[in-house]
Design a protein around this motif. Sequence first.
Motif, PDB file in Angstrom:
ATOM      1  N   ILE A   1       0.839  -1.193   0.000  1.00 50.74           N
ATOM      2  CA  ILE A   1       0.000   0.000   0.000  1.00 50.74           C
ATOM      3  C   ILE A   1       0.874   1.243   0.000  1.00 50.74           C
ATOM      4  N   VAL A   2       0.611   2.134  -0.932  1.00 47.89           N
ATOM      5  CA  VAL A   2       1.382   3.363  -1.057  1.00 47.89           C
ATOM      6  C   VAL A   2       0.443   4.533  -0.758  1.00 47.89           C
ATOM      7  N   ILE A   3       0.795   5.301   0.253  1.00 49.98           N
ATOM      8  CA  ILE A   3      -0.049   6.415   0.676  1.00 49.98           C
ATOM      9  C   ILE A   3       0.660   7.716   0.356  1.00 49.98           C
ATOM     10  N   SER A   4       0.063   8.508  -0.516  1.00 53.46           N
ATOM     11  CA  SER A   4       0.732   9.772  -0.848  1.00 53.46           C
ATOM     12  C   SER A   4       0.092  10.963  -0.149  1.00 53.46           C
ATOM     13  N   ASN A   5      -1.083  10.788   0.409  1.00 52.23           N
ATOM     14  CA  ASN A   5      -1.730  11.872   1.151  1.00 52.23           C
ATOM     15  C   ASN A   5      -1.467  11.684   2.644  1.00 52.23           C
ATOM     16  N   PRO A   6      -0.694  12.593   3.243  1.00 51.74           N
ATOM     17  CA  PRO A   6      -0.316  12.390   4.657  1.00 51.74           C
ATOM     18  C   PRO A   6      -1.524  12.355   5.611  1.00 51.74           C
TER      19      PRO A   6
ATOM     20  N   ASP B   1      -1.745   7.343  11.828  1.00 50.52           N
ATOM     21  CA  ASP B   1      -2.546   6.306  12.499  1.00 50.52           C
ATOM     22  C   ASP B   1      -2.889   5.096  11.641  1.00 50.52           C
ATOM     23  N   PHE B   2      -2.323   5.005  10.446  1.00 52.37           N
ATOM     24  CA  PHE B   2      -2.717   3.899   9.572  1.00 52.37           C
ATOM     25  C   PHE B   2      -2.392   2.530  10.165  1.00 52.37           C
ATOM     26  N   ARG B   3      -1.310   2.442  10.938  1.00 56.08           N
ATOM     27  CA  ARG B   3      -0.938   1.141  11.497  1.00 56.08           C
ATOM     28  C   ARG B   3      -1.969   0.626  12.512  1.00 56.08           C
ATOM     29  N   TYR B   4      -2.659   1.507  13.221  1.00 57.93           N
ATOM     30  CA  TYR B   4      -3.762   1.037  14.075  1.00 57.93           C
ATOM     31  C   TYR B   4      -4.806   0.264  13.225  1.00 57.93           C
ATOM     32  N   HIS B   5      -5.097   0.849  12.062  1.00 56.70           N
ATOM     33  CA  HIS B   5      -6.122   0.220  11.212  1.00 56.70           C
ATOM     34  C   HIS B   5      -5.648  -1.136  10.693  1.00 56.70           C
ATOM     35  N   ILE B   6      -4.365  -1.197  10.336  1.00 60.45           N
ATOM     36  CA  ILE B   6      -3.827  -2.483   9.864  1.00 60.45           C
ATOM     37  C   ILE B   6      -4.025  -3.540  10.952  1.00 60.45           C
ATOM     38  N   LYS B   7      -3.660  -3.186  12.172  1.00 63.99           N
ATOM     39  CA  LYS B   7      -3.796  -4.141  13.274  1.00 63.99           C
ATOM     40  C   LYS B   7      -5.262  -4.515  13.474  1.00 63.99           C
ATOM     41  N   GLN B   8      -6.127  -3.513  13.495  1.00 63.47           N
ATOM     42  CA  GLN B   8      -7.542  -3.773  13.765  1.00 63.47           C
ATOM     43  C   GLN B   8      -8.160  -4.718  12.734  1.00 63.47           C
ATOM     44  N   HIS B   9      -7.682  -4.635  11.497  1.00 61.91           N
ATOM     45  CA  HIS B   9      -8.256  -5.488  10.456  1.00 61.91           C
ATOM     46  C   HIS B   9      -7.473  -6.790  10.270  1.00 61.91           C
TER      47      HIS B   9
ATOM     48  N   ILE C   1     -18.006  11.415  15.962  1.00 61.24           N
ATOM     49  CA  ILE C   1     -16.690  12.006  16.271  1.00 61.24           C
ATOM     50  C   ILE C   1     -15.537  11.034  16.041  1.00 61.24           C
ATOM     51  N   LEU C   2     -15.669   9.823  16.527  1.00 61.21           N
ATOM     52  CA  LEU C   2     -14.523   8.901  16.539  1.00 61.21           C
ATOM     53  C   LEU C   2     -14.181   8.383  15.153  1.00 61.21           C
ATOM     54  N   LYS C   3     -12.892   8.195  14.927  1.00 62.19           N
ATOM     55  CA  LYS C   3     -12.445   7.475  13.744  1.00 62.19           C
ATOM     56  C   LYS C   3     -12.418   5.975  14.084  1.00 62.19           C
ATOM     57  N   ALA C   4     -12.308   5.166  13.037  1.00 62.22           N
ATOM     58  CA  ALA C   4     -12.513   3.727  13.224  1.00 62.22           C
ATOM     59  C   ALA C   4     -11.586   3.082  14.254  1.00 62.22           C
ATOM     60  N   HIS C   5     -10.407   3.640  14.461  1.00 62.91           N
ATOM     61  CA  HIS C   5      -9.434   3.016  15.358  1.00 62.91           C
ATOM     62  C   HIS C   5      -9.470   3.617  16.759  1.00 62.91           C
ATOM     63  N   GLN C   6     -10.454   4.472  17.010  1.00 58.76           N
ATOM     64  CA  GLN C   6     -10.469   5.181  18.277  1.00 58.76           C
ATOM     65  C   GLN C   6     -11.562   4.687  19.222  1.00 58.76           C
ATOM     66  N   GLY C   7     -11.322   4.934  20.523  1.00 55.22           N
ATOM     67  CA  GLY C   7     -12.309   4.621  21.542  1.00 55.22           C
ATOM     68  C   GLY C   7     -12.614   5.860  22.362  1.00 55.22           C
TER      69      GLY C   7
END
Lengths: 344, 344, 344, 344
Positions: free
Chosen positions: B215-220, B225-233, C72-78
């Motif tokens: 995954i290549v993210i060009s928009n900062p 916080d992207f790694r939280y999402h990786i873990k969550q999924h 308010i919360l984003k998907a990785h937040q509590g």
Amino acid sequence: MLRFESDYLEGAHPSIIKKLAETNFEQTPGYGLDPHCEAAAALIKKECGAVNVNVHFLVGGTQANTTVIASILKAHQGVLSSDAGHIAAHESGAIEATGHKVLTLPHKNGKITGRQIFDYCTAHYADPSFEHTVQPGMVYISNSTEYGTVYTKAELTDISAACREHGLYLFMDGARLGYALSSPGSDLTLQDIAELCDVFYIGGTKVGALFGEAIVISNPAIHRDFRYHIKQHGGMLAKGRLLGIQFEALFETGLYWEISKRAVDLAQKLKKAFQEKGYGFYCDSPSNQQFVIMPDEHLKVLSEKYTFNVMEKAGDGTTVARFCTSWATSEEAVEALIHDIEKL
Amino acid sequence: MLRFESDYLEGAHPSIIKKLAETNFEQTPGYGLDPHCEAAAALIKKECGAVNVNVHFLVGGTQANTTVIASILKAHQGVLSSDAGHIAAHESGAIEATGHKVLTLPHKNGKITGRQIFDYCTAHYADPSFEHTVQPGMVYISNSTEYGTVYTKAELTDISAACREHGLYLFMDGARLGYALSSPGSDLTLQDIAELCDVFYIGGTKVGALFGEAIVISNPAIHRDFRYHIKQHGGMLAKGRLLGIQFEALFETGLYWEISKRAVDLAQKLKKAFQEKGYGFYCDSPSNQQFVIMPDEHLKVLSEKYTFNVMEKAGDGTTVARFCTSWATSEEAVEALIHDIEKL
Amino acid sequence: MLRFESDYLEGAHPSIIKKLAETNFEQTPGYGLDPHCEAAAALIKKECGAVNVNVHFLVGGTQANTTVIASILKAHQGVLSSDAGHIAAHESGAIEATGHKVLTLPHKNGKITGRQIFDYCTAHYADPSFEHTVQPGMVYISNSTEYGTVYTKAELTDISAACREHGLYLFMDGARLGYALSSPGSDLTLQDIAELCDVFYIGGTKVGALFGEAIVISNPAIHRDFRYHIKQHGGMLAKGRLLGIQFEALFETGLYWEISKRAVDLAQKLKKAFQEKGYGFYCDSPSNQQFVIMPDEHLKVLSEKYTFNVMEKAGDGTTVARFCTSWATSEEAVEALIHDIEKL
Amino acid sequence: MLRFESDYLEGAHPSIIKKLAETNFEQTPGYGLDPHCEAAAALIKKECGAVNVNVHFLVGGTQANTTVIASILKAHQGVLSSDAGHIAAHESGAIEATGHKVLTLPHKNGKITGRQIFDYCTAHYADPSFEHTVQPGMVYISNSTEYGTVYTKAELTDISAACREHGLYLFMDGARLGYALSSPGSDLTLQDIAELCDVFYIGGTKVGALFGEAIVISNPAIHRDFRYHIKQHGGMLAKGRLLGIQFEALFETGLYWEISKRAVDLAQKLKKAFQEKGYGFYCDSPSNQQFVIMPDEHLKVLSEKYTFNVMEKAGDGTTVARFCTSWATSEEAVEALIHDIEKL
């Protein structure tokens, strides 16, 4: 630097790498419907002594936990777990992201009991406002636990009975199941687990595989439609055979048990060295993870040559540190560490 | 049986197997924080000609799509997609399971246009009850598409402009990006894509790897916080290095482009054979998937020696069939198939 | 039987019933876009001393909590909450059902502190595996709390500062805000709250209305798109004016404050009677809910003529019981209860 | 201005306002467990001719739809709906927010058929990759539909049979059920609906109440635990009796049917006036909503004195406009409108 901080530091047992190389140019259908997955499932069924279990292969632990739990719970239900349980603490809210609350019970050395489960459910239904709180729908336990402890057959029988009494499904996270069942503290077999739980998994990631967990479903009510859930949670590997091939390698000649036992033996050797040095432990672990309480200055010395996990402060200038062995830990590394412990 | 039904029939390019074997006993930290992931990310950044992109590695396509989309959308937003888009049709409701509607636009040969996106958003906000419907929050496209077609730079520029006009993020599913960019129909570079999209991925599973998508993210704004999402999924592989190692192998010597081009060339050869035989096509595909319209009896003959995908009936006793080549397709297999086509 | 078990036992203040009857045949647009909602919002803005707040009306507390938090919360937040918080304990997993974990802090008399919030966040980011746990994204407090206690301006200022330090939004559940601000223990104004919180609500259901909560949003980043969330959570009442009409009645002549004060005064009278009898309290509540510790036999006597809430056993044959007053409690009922307390 | 744009423009039938005022100072338990809810449920059970149905009261339509659907579906399932269905188009993604896809079937005049449902399911299971798509788990229909049309007993019997054949639950959105069953086009009774559907609701909001929908569950498998779901979705009104009181008023003397019939009669009168003027209709509606196709300049003239809904352009300078009557529409308003239509 010799690393003892986890049991997933290396790749895979060489026989797995070999088998992946040998099968590399086979052409197979995708998504777990190939002959290798079929063969690996048959091997695991046989280990469970039960023709009636069903076996699916997923890539990792968070995915296995999320897929199983989300496939079982109804929208108003939660999952009971030890408050040290991986799903309660270390999965970035993966369970909640599927809409379900993790209902925690205070652990003792990582474990919970049938009595705690029974009492929780009794209290739930005794509350006149019970419908304003989350209904417990299943129980999650890990074996070995996050603290290296293992469930005995008597303990698991109690938990299973409490679950059946209150209509809860029972799910065992077996990310370290090989190390649990190979431990001197365990009197459980895979067959016992298949009988006492509704679903559990046999961890590969931490026990010799590159990655992979084998989910074993013994309750047919859970099994129906399970593949939809695997797909929905991103767990249906296009080249599903990669999982089948690895579990074939682990179970066709007993490799899984052999490497698990070896790792546990090395950890017990280490434990003995810590004990002889006079250190205390967070709890008495009979498996591959040791949580030793050591003076901070001793940890500092060891950290020059070894990696390990710093867990928490333990008072009086001491700290709880975790040392793990695995299928890949060498005799030499353990000897070196023991030698350095003795010198502290 | 020679198989042409998909581009994920075999294991991995031999250089990947070799590299996995060579690195097998290295001890590395987990969860994508190892030197191989770092090196692979650096190689991909370089390919993108942009120091400002960030790179993460996930195991598979459904997981990549779900993680990216769920990390971007707010609770009241949906994702615009072609109605043939993988997320709309073939992921068991994975996107909806994260709480978001897939808003579909009618595709033309698998593609959608900037004009369609612009008009959808304009109509959304013109509706006096717009707050009673799902707000479009991002756009999902795939390149190459589910029908093998590819976006041109002009088309992608239009889509990107429509997205920016209406405050939508743009996400490209590049499960087959190698085949797309190596196709004679494409004038896009990785750098163009990094500039025009907010996030995209470079598929490994179908292009030489055992598994894995970069995954290549060009928009900062997306990256934080992207790694939280990786873990969550469930996408944070314990032995994350397995992904790094594979993408190192694919990008350190240009292997990714080399094998992609070879597969596309073989597919075009096949296309020519179909054309010369007089068959029509569902659409004109310049990449590694060919959707040919053949008489049912001809398909029956071929099915004795070859596998392919039966898509849908096409009238007058004909059917649309998909034939894929991949990095692993042999020259001999294609020659055999062409020979048998000519004989039909 | 005289009822003291809750503050939502009757219908509405008669002036509300009267206004509903008077406006009954007006024809108005739906979904909160009518002149009554507009007028009520203007009254509340004025009370907040701030032209920059935005006001929306929802039917009930669970809905208000869920809609605000999910918006308010984003998907990785509590959301951080006291462990006695309504969202943690008594909403059937409504927050988790939107995908978010409730992160609990141990309460003291129903309250949490800025220090607790600050320390939680500091510890979160200090954990090397922080991305494996849920990111705190906002704080939920209730005022008055579930134990009748109220926040002081100093306490709320501390909480607000801790939130801003760590980038958390601050949300106050004001289901009983009238009783809190009318209490002798409170030095807060609506204007203070609008300045210190990002969003809060003024409860109507428990303070004179048939139903309804007025959500006040002072942070514009939260306000954008909020109506989509109201609709998505089933909170956009077709006849939205019913809410506007009620809040007009409550705020056009100060009725809200008048009835709140009256209820608190009655509760304090009751508190004095319990104190004079020598009973202890679960905690010192300056508002309309009193949590008194009484011998079980005394409670049994009272239960013949009065209803109240049995909370929990308190040792030595005593129990914590909750007695509530409300806008509708009569002087006579309180006198009767005091008389019977004195006789115990 | 005389308003015909919807059927929720006024408050409630005066007998409801009267009953709310009369009962205002009764003290009752909360959350739907009061004598008024009990009495209203008994009246509705009687209307259904079935002692075995269960009745619950919710505040509004979106909430009713979301709560019912989320309580029934498993995580991998979706709900089949007409593409004009309220849940597909007009609830801001409320269903998807609970994790489920809305699977759409093309409507004809707002309706779908048993044959469409049967064919969809047959095709689903015939697809070799069926586990990669969303499993249909239930069917949602509305009666009357979003276009004012009504289902006949034969049509509903077909739909019910298709659902039972494929293991789907059947749910009827009855937001306008009074108007549907009072229409000359309907041969259905509440009892038929209770027998043919698993769950449905009787709309109050649009048929005489301030707000409120009575959910009738005839399949006991759905009923168990339903109150948890009500609470979780914010539908458990603290003063639940407000719903009970209104449905008592509507059903104790047949008021619901009386006011429904009157509204339908007025709408048919209006329809006749449109027909006599020679206008066409989007479809032939026998209930309280009329979708007439009128020249734009005629609509412009009417818009000076009347409100109505502009639906969509219909070609040749004409537009589809919706005119609604309701329990509150006056004879005079309809006569005035007819008079002005005749003058056009």
